[in-house]
Motif scaffolding. Structure first.
Motif, PDB file in Angstrom:
ATOM      1  N   ARG A   1       0.841  -1.209   0.000  1.00 24.27           N
ATOM      2  CA  ARG A   1       0.000   0.000   0.000  1.00 24.27           C
ATOM      3  C   ARG A   1       0.872   1.254   0.000  1.00 24.27           C
ATOM      4  O   ARG A   1       0.569   2.234  -0.700  1.00 24.27           O
ATOM      5  CB  ARG A   1      -0.913  -0.012   1.221  1.00 24.27           C
ATOM      6  CG  ARG A   1      -1.810   1.232   1.317  1.00 24.27           C
ATOM      7  CD  ARG A   1      -2.731   1.160   2.518  1.00 24.27           C
ATOM      8  NE  ARG A   1      -3.652   0.016   2.428  1.00 24.27           N
ATOM      9  CZ  ARG A   1      -4.552  -0.278   3.361  1.00 24.27           C
ATOM     10  NH1 ARG A   1      -4.630   0.455   4.458  1.00 24.27           N
ATOM     11  NH2 ARG A   1      -5.354  -1.313   3.193  1.00 24.27           N
ATOM     12  N   ALA A   2       1.965   1.220   0.782  1.00 27.40           N
ATOM     13  CA  ALA A   2       2.860   2.372   0.821  1.00 27.40           C
ATOM     14  C   ALA A   2       3.503   2.610  -0.537  1.00 27.40           C
ATOM     15  O   ALA A   2       3.656   3.754  -0.977  1.00 27.40           O
ATOM     16  CB  ALA A   2       3.936   2.160   1.890  1.00 27.40           C
ATOM     17  N   VAL A   3       3.888   1.531  -1.213  1.00 30.03           N
ATOM     18  CA  VAL A   3       4.489   1.663  -2.533  1.00 30.03           C
ATOM     19  C   VAL A   3       3.461   2.164  -3.542  1.00 30.03           C
ATOM     20  O   VAL A   3       3.749   3.044  -4.368  1.00 30.03           O
ATOM     21  CB  VAL A   3       5.092   0.323  -2.993  1.00 30.03           C
ATOM     22  CG1 VAL A   3       5.552   0.412  -4.440  1.00 30.03           C
ATOM     23  CG2 VAL A   3       6.251  -0.075  -2.090  1.00 30.03           C
ATOM     24  N   ALA A   4       2.241   1.631  -3.497  1.00 31.51           N
ATOM     25  CA  ALA A   4       1.193   2.057  -4.419  1.00 31.51           C
ATOM     26  C   ALA A   4       0.910   3.548  -4.276  1.00 31.51           C
ATOM     27  O   ALA A   4       0.630   4.240  -5.264  1.00 31.51           O
ATOM     28  CB  ALA A   4      -0.073   1.242  -4.177  1.00 31.51           C
ATOM     29  N   ALA A   5       1.011   4.039  -3.045  1.00 29.59           N
ATOM     30  CA  ALA A   5       0.746   5.453  -2.800  1.00 29.59           C
ATOM     31  C   ALA A   5       1.814   6.350  -3.415  1.00 29.59           C
ATOM     32  O   ALA A   5       1.613   7.562  -3.546  1.00 29.59           O
ATOM     33  CB  ALA A   5       0.648   5.710  -1.301  1.00 29.59           C
ATOM     34  N   LEU A   6       2.953   5.761  -3.802  1.00 26.73           N
ATOM     35  CA  LEU A   6       4.052   6.544  -4.357  1.00 26.73           C
ATOM     36  C   LEU A   6       3.928   6.749  -5.864  1.00 26.73           C
ATOM     37  O   LEU A   6       4.711   7.488  -6.453  1.00 26.73           O
ATOM     38  CB  LEU A   6       5.386   5.850  -4.062  1.00 26.73           C
ATOM     39  CG  LEU A   6       5.809   5.744  -2.594  1.00 26.73           C
ATOM     40  CD1 LEU A   6       7.009   4.819  -2.476  1.00 26.73           C
ATOM     41  CD2 LEU A   6       6.131   7.119  -2.048  1.00 26.73           C
TER      42      LEU A   6
ATOM     43  N   VAL B   1      18.033  -1.175   2.498  1.00 28.94           N
ATOM     44  CA  VAL B   1      16.817  -0.641   1.878  1.00 28.94           C
ATOM     45  C   VAL B   1      17.134   0.625   1.093  1.00 28.94           C
ATOM     46  O   VAL B   1      16.676   0.813  -0.046  1.00 28.94           O
ATOM     47  CB  VAL B   1      15.736  -0.359   2.942  1.00 28.94           C
ATOM     48  CG1 VAL B   1      14.577   0.438   2.345  1.00 28.94           C
ATOM     49  CG2 VAL B   1      15.230  -1.667   3.547  1.00 28.94           C
ATOM     50  N   LEU B   2      17.965   1.481   1.667  1.00 26.87           N
ATOM     51  CA  LEU B   2      18.307   2.740   1.015  1.00 26.87           C
ATOM     52  C   LEU B   2      19.134   2.493  -0.247  1.00 26.87           C
ATOM     53  O   LEU B   2      18.816   2.999  -1.329  1.00 26.87           O
ATOM     54  CB  LEU B   2      19.074   3.640   1.983  1.00 26.87           C
ATOM     55  CG  LEU B   2      19.533   5.003   1.456  1.00 26.87           C
ATOM     56  CD1 LEU B   2      18.352   5.803   0.948  1.00 26.87           C
ATOM     57  CD2 LEU B   2      20.260   5.768   2.554  1.00 26.87           C
ATOM     58  N   ALA B   3      20.182   1.674  -0.120  1.00 27.57           N
ATOM     59  CA  ALA B   3      21.065   1.429  -1.267  1.00 27.57           C
ATOM     60  C   ALA B   3      20.338   0.668  -2.372  1.00 27.57           C
ATOM     61  O   ALA B   3      20.410   1.029  -3.551  1.00 27.57           O
ATOM     62  CB  ALA B   3      22.301   0.673  -0.819  1.00 27.57           C
ATOM     63  N   ALA B   4      19.618  -0.397  -1.988  1.00 21.40           N
ATOM     64  CA  ALA B   4      18.911  -1.199  -2.976  1.00 21.40           C
ATOM     65  C   ALA B   4      17.764  -0.426  -3.605  1.00 21.40           C
ATOM     66  O   ALA B   4      17.325  -0.737  -4.711  1.00 21.40           O
ATOM     67  CB  ALA B   4      18.380  -2.479  -2.333  1.00 21.40           C
ATOM     68  N   GLY B   5      17.280   0.601  -2.901  1.00 20.90           N
ATOM     69  CA  GLY B   5      16.161   1.380  -3.404  1.00 20.90           C
ATOM     70  C   GLY B   5      16.491   2.196  -4.634  1.00 20.90           C
ATOM     71  O   GLY B   5      15.586   2.629  -5.352  1.00 20.90           O
TER      72      GLY B   5
ATOM     73  N   ALA C   1       8.366  -4.065  -6.224  1.00 19.36           N
ATOM     74  CA  ALA C   1       7.197  -3.267  -6.630  1.00 19.36           C
ATOM     75  C   ALA C   1       7.594  -1.821  -6.918  1.00 19.36           C
ATOM     76  O   ALA C   1       7.122  -1.218  -7.891  1.00 19.36           O
ATOM     77  CB  ALA C   1       6.125  -3.318  -5.544  1.00 19.36           C
ATOM     78  N   LEU C   2       8.470  -1.269  -6.076  1.00 11.43           N
ATOM     79  CA  LEU C   2       8.915   0.103  -6.296  1.00 11.43           C
ATOM     80  C   LEU C   2       9.749   0.199  -7.566  1.00 11.43           C
ATOM     81  O   LEU C   2       9.591   1.145  -8.349  1.00 11.43           O
ATOM     82  CB  LEU C   2       9.723   0.592  -5.097  1.00 11.43           C
ATOM     83  CG  LEU C   2      10.266   2.022  -5.181  1.00 11.43           C
ATOM     84  CD1 LEU C   2       9.135   3.018  -5.385  1.00 11.43           C
ATOM     85  CD2 LEU C   2      11.080   2.366  -3.938  1.00 11.43           C
ATOM     86  N   ALA C   3      10.636  -0.770  -7.809  1.00 15.54           N
ATOM     87  CA  ALA C   3      11.454  -0.758  -9.022  1.00 15.54           C
ATOM     88  C   ALA C   3      10.586  -0.819 -10.264  1.00 15.54           C
ATOM     89  O   ALA C   3      10.836  -0.116 -11.260  1.00 15.54           O
ATOM     90  CB  ALA C   3      12.437  -1.928  -8.997  1.00 15.54           C
ATOM     91  N   ARG C   4       9.556  -1.663 -10.228  1.00 16.83           N
ATOM     92  CA  ARG C   4       8.658  -1.761 -11.376  1.00 16.83           C
ATOM     93  C   ARG C   4       7.919  -0.443 -11.620  1.00 16.83           C
ATOM     94  O   ARG C   4       7.753   0.002 -12.754  1.00 16.83           O
ATOM     95  CB  ARG C   4       7.661  -2.897 -11.156  1.00 16.83           C
ATOM     96  CG  ARG C   4       8.261  -4.281 -11.356  1.00 16.83           C
ATOM     97  CD  ARG C   4       7.290  -5.377 -10.969  1.00 16.83           C
ATOM     98  NE  ARG C   4       7.681  -6.667 -11.519  1.00 16.83           N
ATOM     99  CZ  ARG C   4       7.779  -7.787 -10.815  1.00 16.83           C
ATOM    100  NH1 ARG C   4       7.502  -7.775  -9.511  1.00 16.83           N
ATOM    101  NH2 ARG C   4       8.139  -8.920 -11.390  1.00 16.83           N
ATOM    102  N   THR C   5       7.465   0.177 -10.526  1.00 11.27           N
ATOM    103  CA  THR C   5       6.755   1.460 -10.639  1.00 11.27           C
ATOM    104  C   THR C   5       7.665   2.520 -11.241  1.00 11.27           C
ATOM    105  O   THR C   5       7.275   3.267 -12.151  1.00 11.27           O
ATOM    106  CB  THR C   5       6.250   1.900  -9.259  1.00 11.27           C
ATOM    107  OG1 THR C   5       5.290   0.963  -8.773  1.00 11.27           O
ATOM    108  CG2 THR C   5       5.599   3.283  -9.324  1.00 11.27           C
ATOM    109  N   GLU C   6       8.901   2.596 -10.737  1.00 10.37           N
ATOM    110  CA  GLU C   6       9.846   3.596 -11.248  1.00 10.37           C
ATOM    111  C   GLU C   6      10.251   3.292 -12.680  1.00 10.37           C
ATOM    112  O   GLU C   6      10.413   4.207 -13.496  1.00 10.37           O
ATOM    113  CB  GLU C   6      11.070   3.650 -10.346  1.00 10.37           C
ATOM    114  CG  GLU C   6      10.778   4.238  -8.973  1.00 10.37           C
ATOM    115  CD  GLU C   6      12.002   4.290  -8.088  1.00 10.37           C
ATOM    116  OE1 GLU C   6      12.303   5.382  -7.577  1.00 10.37           O
ATOM    117  OE2 GLU C   6      12.658   3.252  -7.909  1.00 10.37           O
ATOM    118  N   GLY C   7      10.420   2.003 -12.997  1.00  9.65           N
ATOM    119  CA  GLY C   7      10.780   1.638 -14.358  1.00  9.65           C
ATOM    120  C   GLY C   7       9.693   2.008 -15.348  1.00  9.65           C
ATOM    121  O   GLY C   7       9.958   2.596 -16.411  1.00  9.65           O
ATOM    122  N   GLU C   8       8.456   1.695 -14.998  1.00  8.27           N
ATOM    123  CA  GLU C   8       7.348   1.998 -15.899  1.00  8.27           C
ATOM    124  C   GLU C   8       7.176   3.503 -16.092  1.00  8.27           C
ATOM    125  O   GLU C   8       7.137   4.008 -17.229  1.00  8.27           O
ATOM    126  CB  GLU C   8       6.052   1.396 -15.349  1.00  8.27           C
ATOM    127  CG  GLU C   8       4.838   1.704 -16.203  1.00  8.27           C
ATOM    128  CD  GLU C   8       3.522   1.350 -15.522  1.00  8.27           C
ATOM    129  OE1 GLU C   8       2.485   1.865 -15.975  1.00  8.27           O
ATOM    130  OE2 GLU C   8       3.533   0.566 -14.549  1.00  8.27           O
TER     131      GLU C   8
END
Length: 434
Positions: A133-138, A264-268, A382-389
């Motif tokens: 949910r937190a990622v979706a909100a981004l 989390v920070l580096a991998a993000g 999920a965040l990587a996919r969102t940023e990639g798209e």
């Protein structure tokens, strides 16, 4: 002297043996020592595929088989590999006694280096904050940040390094916002990430090793100070929530918290930089695929999966047998290691017909293993996919005429694969806001 001995135990001996063994055809040594494999590993993966689902190398087994990789990533009979744990006993002794007191992605308590019950406890803490949910909100924030960065590039003339100006800036901006990193510190985070990126590799030369140690030391120092500031003045960011969660029901000591927060920070941003750079390069070289996406923008999520499949930001991982176990008809003994070439498994023709063809409409593209699998499946997928798209869609909508302006420079890493620099000319600015 201590630092030199540590390099010798962890990298120097491996490098020497790899150089010797590569000349005698050992496939694992070639991955370490053959520069042509780093430049283009695909022919190497295909050579391995012809040798069967599980290949015996000098010091480990290797696989590029999708079914074998899928099984190993989920098997309780195998554990992750920690730094130095698979070295011969004398080198392991020397490595442990000369290593610096620094957090490292391949040392406990990093999530990459532990198994249950510690892994379960750490991941539960992160998952309580880094929810779907937190990622979706981004999503809107990612889209808006991409649009703003591209607007800043509007009117840029001549050649632009799109990695430095865009691919790196988007993920570091997003992860910094959600983890409470001040804007003034973001350039330092990028610098630390670039310096420490080869920390996942083995067989580094002395210069690379020193660079990695400098990056790890700088990141350790900065992260300690950053967490102290957030603890004293918490915000509504996820890092502040992670600190709060670590002091609640799931207790983490300060070393554990710092290791998890740092990963989390580096991998993000680290792998997403590579995803964006790889995607821009691939799509510029494939005007037919860009035309398909322009005609049907709903295909962008699948296009990201196909980019991840064909040019995985993380090329490999490894597992060590906990007990004697049979893999693809071969008995792997307790303590023996299997190197899993994720990028090779992603081109397995048994799963991906015509596997070397770039097809944004490919059915089943999401079966790739670029985010690993099982209990070590990437938390930031999920965040990587969102940023990639959002990042790729926005870029090619804004600059549909972008062209390469040179070959670019690959990062000097083997486990991570991406572009250090990618020169492009942006062409006309469509200035489309959708």
């Amino acid at each position: 002297m201590r630092e030199r001995l540590h390099w010798l135990s962890l990298h120097g001996v491996i490098r020497t043996v790899a150089n010797w063994s590569a000349g005698r055809g050992d496939p694992q040594a070639r991955f370490v020592a053959d520069p042509s494999v780093r430049v283009n590993p695909v022919p190497f993966y295909e050579e391995l595929r012809q040798q069967g689902p599980l290949i015996r190398a000098r010091i480990s087994y290797l696989t590029v088989d999708h079914a074998v990789a899928f099984e190993l990533l989920r098997s309780d009979d195998f554990r992750v590999v920690g730094m130095g744990r698979s070295l011969p006993a004398p080198l392991r002794w020397l490595e442990q006694r000369t290593r610096a007191d620094l957090l490292h992605p391949l040392l406990p308590p990093s999530l990459l280096a532990v198994e249950p019950p510690e892994h379960t406890r750490y991941r539960k803490t992160v998952s309580s904050v880094f929810t779907s949910r937190a990622v979706a909100a981004l999503r809107d924030q990612v889209d808006g940040t991409a649009a703003a960065l591209l607007a800043d590039l509007s009117g840029a003339e001549g050649v632009v390094d799109i990695v430095g100006r865009y691919c790196a800036q988007l993920p570091v901006s997003i992860i910094s916002e959600i983890l409470g990193v001040p804007a003034a510190d973001r350039a330092r985070i990028l610098e630390f990430g670039e310096l420490a990126a080869p920390s996942l590799d083995f067989g580094l030369d002395w210069r690379q090793y020193q660079t990695v140690q400098r990056g790890l030391a700088g990141f350790n120092y900065w992260l300690t100070a950053h967490l102290d500031k957030l603890r004293a003045n918490p915000g509504d960011d996820l890092m502040s929530q992670l600190i709060d969660a670590s002091e609640g029901g799931v207790r983490l000591d300060q070393t554990e918290l710092k290791a998890i927060a740092g990963l989390v920070l580096a991998a993000g941003f680290e792998t997403t930089v590579n995803l964006l750079g790889n995607g821009i390069r691939m799509l510029i070289n494939a005007p037919d695929q860009r035309a398909v996406l322009a005609a049907d923008p709903s295909l962008w999520p699948n296009a990201v999966e196909e980019i991840l499949r064909l040019d995985s930001p993380v090329q490999l991982t490894a597992r060590v047998a906990r007990t004697d176990t049979v893999v693809a008809g071969t008995t792997v003994r307790r303590g023996e290691m299997v190197v899993i070439y994720l990028a090779g498994a992603n081109r397995d023709p048994a799963v991906f017909p015509d596997p070397h063809t770039f097809d944004v409409r490919r059915a089943g593209a999401g079966k790739h293993l670029s985010f690993s699998g099982g209990r070590h499946f990437c938390l930031g997928a999920a965040l990587a996919r969102t940023e990639g798209e959002a990042g790729l869609r926005r870029f090619f909508t804004h600059f549909p005429d972008a062209q390469l302006a040179g070959e670019g420079t690959r990062r000097d890493t083997r486990v991570l694969r991406g572009w250090a620099q990618l020169p492009v000319t942006l062409g006309s600015d469509a200035r489309v806001g959708r």
